[in-house]
Design a protein around this motif. Structure first.
Motif, PDB file in Angstrom:
ATOM      1  N   ARG A  46      -6.354 -44.150  35.971  1.00 30.87           N
ATOM      2  CA  ARG A  46      -5.930 -44.289  34.565  1.00 30.87           C
ATOM      3  C   ARG A  46      -4.577 -44.999  34.430  1.00 30.87           C
ATOM      4  O   ARG A  46      -4.368 -45.743  33.487  1.00 30.87           O
ATOM      5  CB  ARG A  46      -5.849 -42.912  33.898  1.00 30.87           C
ATOM      6  CG  ARG A  46      -7.166 -42.235  33.768  1.00 30.87           C
ATOM      7  CD  ARG A  46      -7.936 -42.787  32.598  1.00 30.87           C
ATOM      8  NE  ARG A  46      -9.228 -42.125  32.527  1.00 30.87           N
ATOM      9  CZ  ARG A  46     -10.331 -42.722  32.176  1.00 30.87           C
ATOM     10  NH1 ARG A  46     -10.320 -43.985  31.847  1.00 30.87           N
ATOM     11  NH2 ARG A  46     -11.462 -42.073  32.142  1.00 30.87           N
ATOM     12  N   VAL A  49      -5.202 -48.644  34.658  1.00 31.67           N
ATOM     13  CA  VAL A  49      -5.842 -49.115  33.422  1.00 31.67           C
ATOM     14  C   VAL A  49      -4.788 -49.321  32.342  1.00 31.67           C
ATOM     15  O   VAL A  49      -4.747 -50.358  31.682  1.00 31.67           O
ATOM     16  CB  VAL A  49      -6.927 -48.121  32.956  1.00 31.67           C
ATOM     17  CG1 VAL A  49      -7.404 -48.453  31.549  1.00 31.67           C
ATOM     18  CG2 VAL A  49      -8.094 -48.108  33.922  1.00 31.67           C
ATOM     19  N   LYS A  50      -3.914 -48.343  32.173  1.00 29.43           N
ATOM     20  CA  LYS A  50      -2.877 -48.430  31.143  1.00 29.43           C
ATOM     21  C   LYS A  50      -1.912 -49.579  31.415  1.00 29.43           C
ATOM     22  O   LYS A  50      -1.504 -50.294  30.497  1.00 29.43           O
ATOM     23  CB  LYS A  50      -2.131 -47.106  31.045  1.00 29.43           C
ATOM     24  CG  LYS A  50      -3.000 -45.982  30.506  1.00 29.43           C
ATOM     25  CD  LYS A  50      -2.317 -44.644  30.635  1.00 29.43           C
ATOM     26  CE  LYS A  50      -3.281 -43.518  30.300  1.00 29.43           C
ATOM     27  NZ  LYS A  50      -2.710 -42.199  30.558  1.00 29.43           N
ATOM     28  N   LEU A  97     -11.919 -52.016  27.408  1.00 25.70           N
ATOM     29  CA  LEU A  97     -11.473 -50.794  26.737  1.00 25.70           C
ATOM     30  C   LEU A  97     -12.572 -49.735  26.740  1.00 25.70           C
ATOM     31  O   LEU A  97     -12.308 -48.568  27.049  1.00 25.70           O
ATOM     32  CB  LEU A  97     -11.052 -51.097  25.295  1.00 25.70           C
ATOM     33  CG  LEU A  97      -9.795 -51.926  25.099  1.00 25.70           C
ATOM     34  CD1 LEU A  97      -9.548 -52.157  23.617  1.00 25.70           C
ATOM     35  CD2 LEU A  97      -8.594 -51.289  25.744  1.00 25.70           C
ATOM     36  N   ASN A 100     -13.130 -48.290  30.323  1.00 27.31           N
ATOM     37  CA  ASN A 100     -12.045 -47.616  31.030  1.00 27.31           C
ATOM     38  C   ASN A 100     -11.255 -46.585  30.246  1.00 27.31           C
ATOM     39  O   ASN A 100     -10.499 -45.822  30.833  1.00 27.31           O
ATOM     40  CB  ASN A 100     -11.072 -48.667  31.578  1.00 27.31           C
ATOM     41  CG  ASN A 100     -11.716 -49.507  32.637  1.00 27.31           C
ATOM     42  OD1 ASN A 100     -12.217 -48.997  33.632  1.00 27.31           O
ATOM     43  ND2 ASN A 100     -11.745 -50.814  32.418  1.00 27.31           N
ATOM     44  N   LEU A 101     -11.372 -46.587  28.944  1.00 27.11           N
ATOM     45  CA  LEU A 101     -10.625 -45.610  28.144  1.00 27.11           C
ATOM     46  C   LEU A 101     -11.564 -44.883  27.192  1.00 27.11           C
ATOM     47  O   LEU A 101     -12.310 -45.515  26.467  1.00 27.11           O
ATOM     48  CB  LEU A 101      -9.543 -46.304  27.308  1.00 27.11           C
ATOM     49  CG  LEU A 101      -8.255 -46.683  28.002  1.00 27.11           C
ATOM     50  CD1 LEU A 101      -7.313 -47.325  27.008  1.00 27.11           C
ATOM     51  CD2 LEU A 101      -7.575 -45.509  28.648  1.00 27.11           C
ATOM     52  N   GLU A 103     -12.592 -43.030  23.773  1.00 31.65           N
ATOM     53  CA  GLU A 103     -12.199 -43.365  22.398  1.00 31.65           C
ATOM     54  C   GLU A 103     -10.959 -42.616  21.935  1.00 31.65           C
ATOM     55  O   GLU A 103     -10.091 -43.184  21.299  1.00 31.65           O
ATOM     56  CB  GLU A 103     -13.341 -43.081  21.431  1.00 31.65           C
ATOM     57  CG  GLU A 103     -14.290 -44.223  21.309  1.00 31.65           C
ATOM     58  CD  GLU A 103     -15.320 -43.993  20.232  1.00 31.65           C
ATOM     59  OE1 GLU A 103     -14.944 -43.588  19.113  1.00 31.65           O
ATOM     60  OE2 GLU A 103     -16.486 -44.233  20.521  1.00 31.65           O
ATOM     61  N   ASP A 105      -8.482 -41.681  23.571  1.00 30.17           N
ATOM     62  CA  ASP A 105      -7.299 -42.097  24.318  1.00 30.17           C
ATOM     63  C   ASP A 105      -6.830 -43.496  23.926  1.00 30.17           C
ATOM     64  O   ASP A 105      -5.725 -43.893  24.231  1.00 30.17           O
ATOM     65  CB  ASP A 105      -7.628 -42.057  25.818  1.00 30.17           C
ATOM     66  CG  ASP A 105      -6.383 -41.895  26.675  1.00 30.17           C
ATOM     67  OD1 ASP A 105      -5.365 -41.425  26.153  1.00 30.17           O
ATOM     68  OD2 ASP A 105      -6.452 -42.257  27.859  1.00 30.17           O
ATOM     69  N   MET A 106      -7.667 -44.259  23.232  1.00 27.09           N
ATOM     70  CA  MET A 106      -7.338 -45.650  22.913  1.00 27.09           C
ATOM     71  C   MET A 106      -6.120 -45.785  22.013  1.00 27.09           C
ATOM     72  O   MET A 106      -5.294 -46.641  22.213  1.00 27.09           O
ATOM     73  CB  MET A 106      -8.533 -46.349  22.268  1.00 27.09           C
ATOM     74  CG  MET A 106      -9.574 -46.758  23.250  1.00 27.09           C
ATOM     75  SD  MET A 106     -10.757 -47.840  22.437  1.00 27.09           S
ATOM     76  CE  MET A 106     -12.046 -47.842  23.633  1.00 27.09           C
ATOM     77  N   HIS A 109      -2.657 -45.809  23.850  1.00 25.93           N
ATOM     78  CA  HIS A 109      -2.294 -46.794  24.863  1.00 25.93           C
ATOM     79  C   HIS A 109      -2.664 -48.230  24.514  1.00 25.93           C
ATOM     80  O   HIS A 109      -2.365 -49.133  25.286  1.00 25.93           O
ATOM     81  CB  HIS A 109      -2.969 -46.435  26.192  1.00 25.93           C
ATOM     82  CG  HIS A 109      -2.650 -45.052  26.643  1.00 25.93           C
ATOM     83  ND1 HIS A 109      -1.400 -44.691  27.106  1.00 25.93           N
ATOM     84  CD2 HIS A 109      -3.379 -43.924  26.668  1.00 25.93           C
ATOM     85  CE1 HIS A 109      -1.396 -43.407  27.408  1.00 25.93           C
ATOM     86  NE2 HIS A 109      -2.589 -42.919  27.151  1.00 25.93           N
ATOM     87  N   VAL A 110      -3.289 -48.439  23.384  1.00 26.39           N
ATOM     88  CA  VAL A 110      -3.790 -49.764  23.048  1.00 26.39           C
ATOM     89  C   VAL A 110      -2.993 -50.344  21.889  1.00 26.39           C
ATOM     90  O   VAL A 110      -2.949 -49.767  20.808  1.00 26.39           O
ATOM     91  CB  VAL A 110      -5.296 -49.695  22.686  1.00 26.39           C
ATOM     92  CG1 VAL A 110      -5.801 -51.052  22.281  1.00 26.39           C
ATOM     93  CG2 VAL A 110      -6.088 -49.165  23.867  1.00 26.39           C
TER      94      VAL A 110
END
Length: 159
Positions: A46, A49-50, A97, A100-101, A103, A105-106, A109-110
């Motif tokens: 994770r 990914v971030k 997205l 890897n993430l 919903e 959590d988006m 970090h997005v």
């Protein structure tokens, strides 16, 4: 074959070259993740990914800043160029997205959703009027006249 067919082929070639040279490097950032073994299964790192999402957004911001200074006056060429960029970038970003993430959590970090990315891309290559945006022609002519008059009224007299 005809001049218009040749022109179309040449335009397609240079559009593809532009896309590859300028925008493809954004997709490299969204490469496959290093997988970590977790209880016999595979789990996504994770933090990686971030970081990659942050790197993508930073690279996009930089590219957008550079490319938004350019203006394509031909509306068809502008639309086609934006569509090429959008088709290359947005689906890959959206897929990354979703894969890897989760919903929930988006939002944390997005910086960009797929829709906001699409809107930014479609706003490229247009003339930016800045503080004059929304003014009518008569007001702008008045401002230009004042600038010209002010320029000549403050010219120093000959000594």
């Amino acid at each position: 074959m005809g001049h218009s067919w040749l022109w179309e082929k040449k335009m397609d070639y240079y559009a593809a070259l532009y896309l590859k040279e300028r925008w493809e490097k954004l997709l490299v950032v969204l490469g496959e993740e290093y997988l970590v073994l977790f209880d016999g299964g595979r789990a996504i790192d994770r933090d990686l990914v971030k970081r990659r999402i942050g790197m993508f957004c930073d690279a996009f911001d930089d590219m957008y800043k550079k490319q938004s200074k350019w203006v394509l006056s031909d509306k068809g060429l502008r639309l086609k160029t934006c569509q090429l960029i959008e088709k290359a970038i947005v689906p890959s970003y959206k897929s990354y997205l979703q894969k890897n993430l989760p919903e929930f959590d988006m939002g944390n970090h997005v910086r960009y959703t797929a829709d906001s990315l699409e809107n930014l891309i479609n706003s490229l290559f247009q003339m930016k009027l800045g503080k004059f945006e929304g003014m009518n022609c008569r007001d702008m002519i008045g401002i230009m006249k004042n600038v010209v008059i002010d320029h000549f009224s403050y010219t120093p007299a000959a000594a």
